[in-house]
Design a protein around this motif. Structure first.
Motif, PDB file in Angstrom:
ATOM      1  N   GLU A   1      -0.959   0.434   9.953  1.00  0.00           N
ATOM      2  CA  GLU A   1      -2.329   0.926   9.818  1.00  0.00           C
ATOM      3  C   GLU A   1      -2.414   2.197   8.969  1.00  0.00           C
ATOM      4  OE1 GLU A   1      -4.166  -0.517  14.094  1.00  0.00           O
ATOM      5  OE2 GLU A   1      -3.028   1.351  14.031  1.00  0.00           O
ATOM      6  N   THR A   2      -1.271   2.685   8.528  1.00  0.00           N
ATOM      7  CA  THR A   2      -1.254   3.937   7.775  1.00  0.00           C
ATOM      8  C   THR A   2      -1.287   3.677   6.268  1.00  0.00           C
ATOM      9  OG1 THR A   2       1.161   4.048   7.843  1.00  0.00           O
ATOM     10  CG2 THR A   2      -0.029   5.160   9.606  1.00  0.00           C
ATOM     11  N   ASP A   3      -1.698   4.700   5.541  1.00  0.00           N
ATOM     12  CA  ASP A   3      -1.765   4.603   4.082  1.00  0.00           C
ATOM     13  C   ASP A   3      -0.465   5.114   3.457  1.00  0.00           C
ATOM     14  OD1 ASP A   3      -1.903   7.405   4.179  1.00  0.00           O
ATOM     15  OD2 ASP A   3      -4.072   7.452   3.844  1.00  0.00           O
ATOM     16  N   THR A   4      -0.432   5.218   2.137  1.00  0.00           N
ATOM     17  CA  THR A   4       0.792   5.633   1.448  1.00  0.00           C
ATOM     18  C   THR A   4       1.198   7.072   1.764  1.00  0.00           C
ATOM     19  OG1 THR A   4      -0.487   6.229  -0.518  1.00  0.00           O
ATOM     20  CG2 THR A   4       0.465   4.016  -0.460  1.00  0.00           C
ATOM     21  N   GLN A   5       0.265   7.879   2.290  1.00  0.00           N
ATOM     22  CA  GLN A   5       0.574   9.256   2.675  1.00  0.00           C
ATOM     23  C   GLN A   5       1.043   9.356   4.127  1.00  0.00           C
ATOM     24  OE1 GLN A   5      -2.827  11.692   1.790  1.00  0.00           O
ATOM     25  NE2 GLN A   5      -3.050  10.789  -0.241  1.00  0.00           N
TER      26      GLN A   5
ATOM     27  N   HIS B   1      -0.885   8.605   6.704  1.00  0.00           N
ATOM     28  CA  HIS B   1      -2.039   8.886   7.572  1.00  0.00           C
ATOM     29  C   HIS B   1      -2.690   7.575   7.993  1.00  0.00           C
ATOM     30  CE1 HIS B   1      -2.278  12.387   4.587  1.00  0.00           C
ATOM     31  NE2 HIS B   1      -1.688  12.844   5.669  1.00  0.00           N
TER      32      HIS B   1
ATOM     33  N   ASN C   1      -5.176   4.914   7.989  1.00  0.00           N
ATOM     34  CA  ASN C   1      -6.131   4.522   6.957  1.00  0.00           C
ATOM     35  C   ASN C   1      -7.554   4.742   7.458  1.00  0.00           C
ATOM     36  OD1 ASN C   1      -8.016   2.268   5.849  1.00  0.00           O
ATOM     37  ND2 ASN C   1      -6.432   2.540   4.292  1.00  0.00           N
ATOM     38  N   GLN C   2      -8.389   5.272   6.599  1.00  0.00           N
ATOM     39  CA  GLN C   2      -9.754   5.638   6.988  1.00  0.00           C
ATOM     40  C   GLN C   2     -10.549   4.471   7.575  1.00  0.00           C
ATOM     41  OE1 GLN C   2     -12.639   4.695   4.948  1.00  0.00           O
ATOM     42  NE2 GLN C   2     -11.407   3.578   3.483  1.00  0.00           N
TER      43      GLN C   2
ATOM     44  N   GLU D   1      -5.438  14.642  11.081  1.00  0.00           N
ATOM     45  CA  GLU D   1      -4.649  13.476  10.678  1.00  0.00           C
ATOM     46  C   GLU D   1      -4.098  12.744  11.901  1.00  0.00           C
ATOM     47  OE1 GLU D   1      -2.607  15.347   6.681  1.00  0.00           O
ATOM     48  OE2 GLU D   1      -1.600  15.591   8.608  1.00  0.00           O
TER      49      GLU D   1
END
Length: 140
Positions: free
Chosen positions: A15-19, A21, A23-24, A68
């Motif tokens: 569920e996280t993005d490339t950073q 975090h 994902n919104q 975050e």
């Protein structure tokens, strides 16, 4: 006043993005999960809504991000319906980390759609009350 309904969720890695975090868009999914969980806790199954000819609809959502979230974080997602007069009602939700820090809030406006007429039910509060075996969960 009682505490709002809440569910616990563990943030999953996918569920996280490339950073790294959360994902919104997933915050909205968490909020949706909490809303459906609250309806089930009130004794209203999705099938029962459809069989009775109605379905909940989101009319507006405002999501504010404060902190975050990362894979493995434990969060609690709260949900409360705020009833007023008319065809819509407010939805107030928060995503809170295990240490009590609020990571995000969602405020929304929702209604109950008559699936045949394709129009909003005039009094969603009473319709939910009639369908619920535990209406107190919904603030009724």
């Amino acid at each position: 006043m009682s505490e709002p309904f809440a569910v616990s969720i563990t943030v999953r890695g996918y569920e996280t993005d490339t950073q790294g975090h959360l994902n919104q868009a997933v915050y909205l999914q968490y909020a949706e999960h909490a809303r459906w969980s609250m309806l089930r806790a009130a004794g209203i199954e999705q099938r029962a809504l459809i069989d009775s000819g109605v379905g909940p609809v989101a009319l507006e959502n405002t999501l504010r991000y404060f902190r975050e979230l990362h894979a493995g974080d434990e969060v609690t997602v709260s949900c409360a319906f705020v009833w007023g007069e008319g065809k819509s009602f407010k939805v107030e939700q928060s995503v809170t980390k295990a240490d009590g820090t609020v990571a995000a809030t969602l405020t929304g406006v929702a209604g109950l759609l008559d699936l045949t007429e394709r129009r909003m039910v005039a009094d969603p509060r009473e319709r939910f009350k009639a369908l619920a075996s535990e209406p107190g969960v919904l603030g009724l």
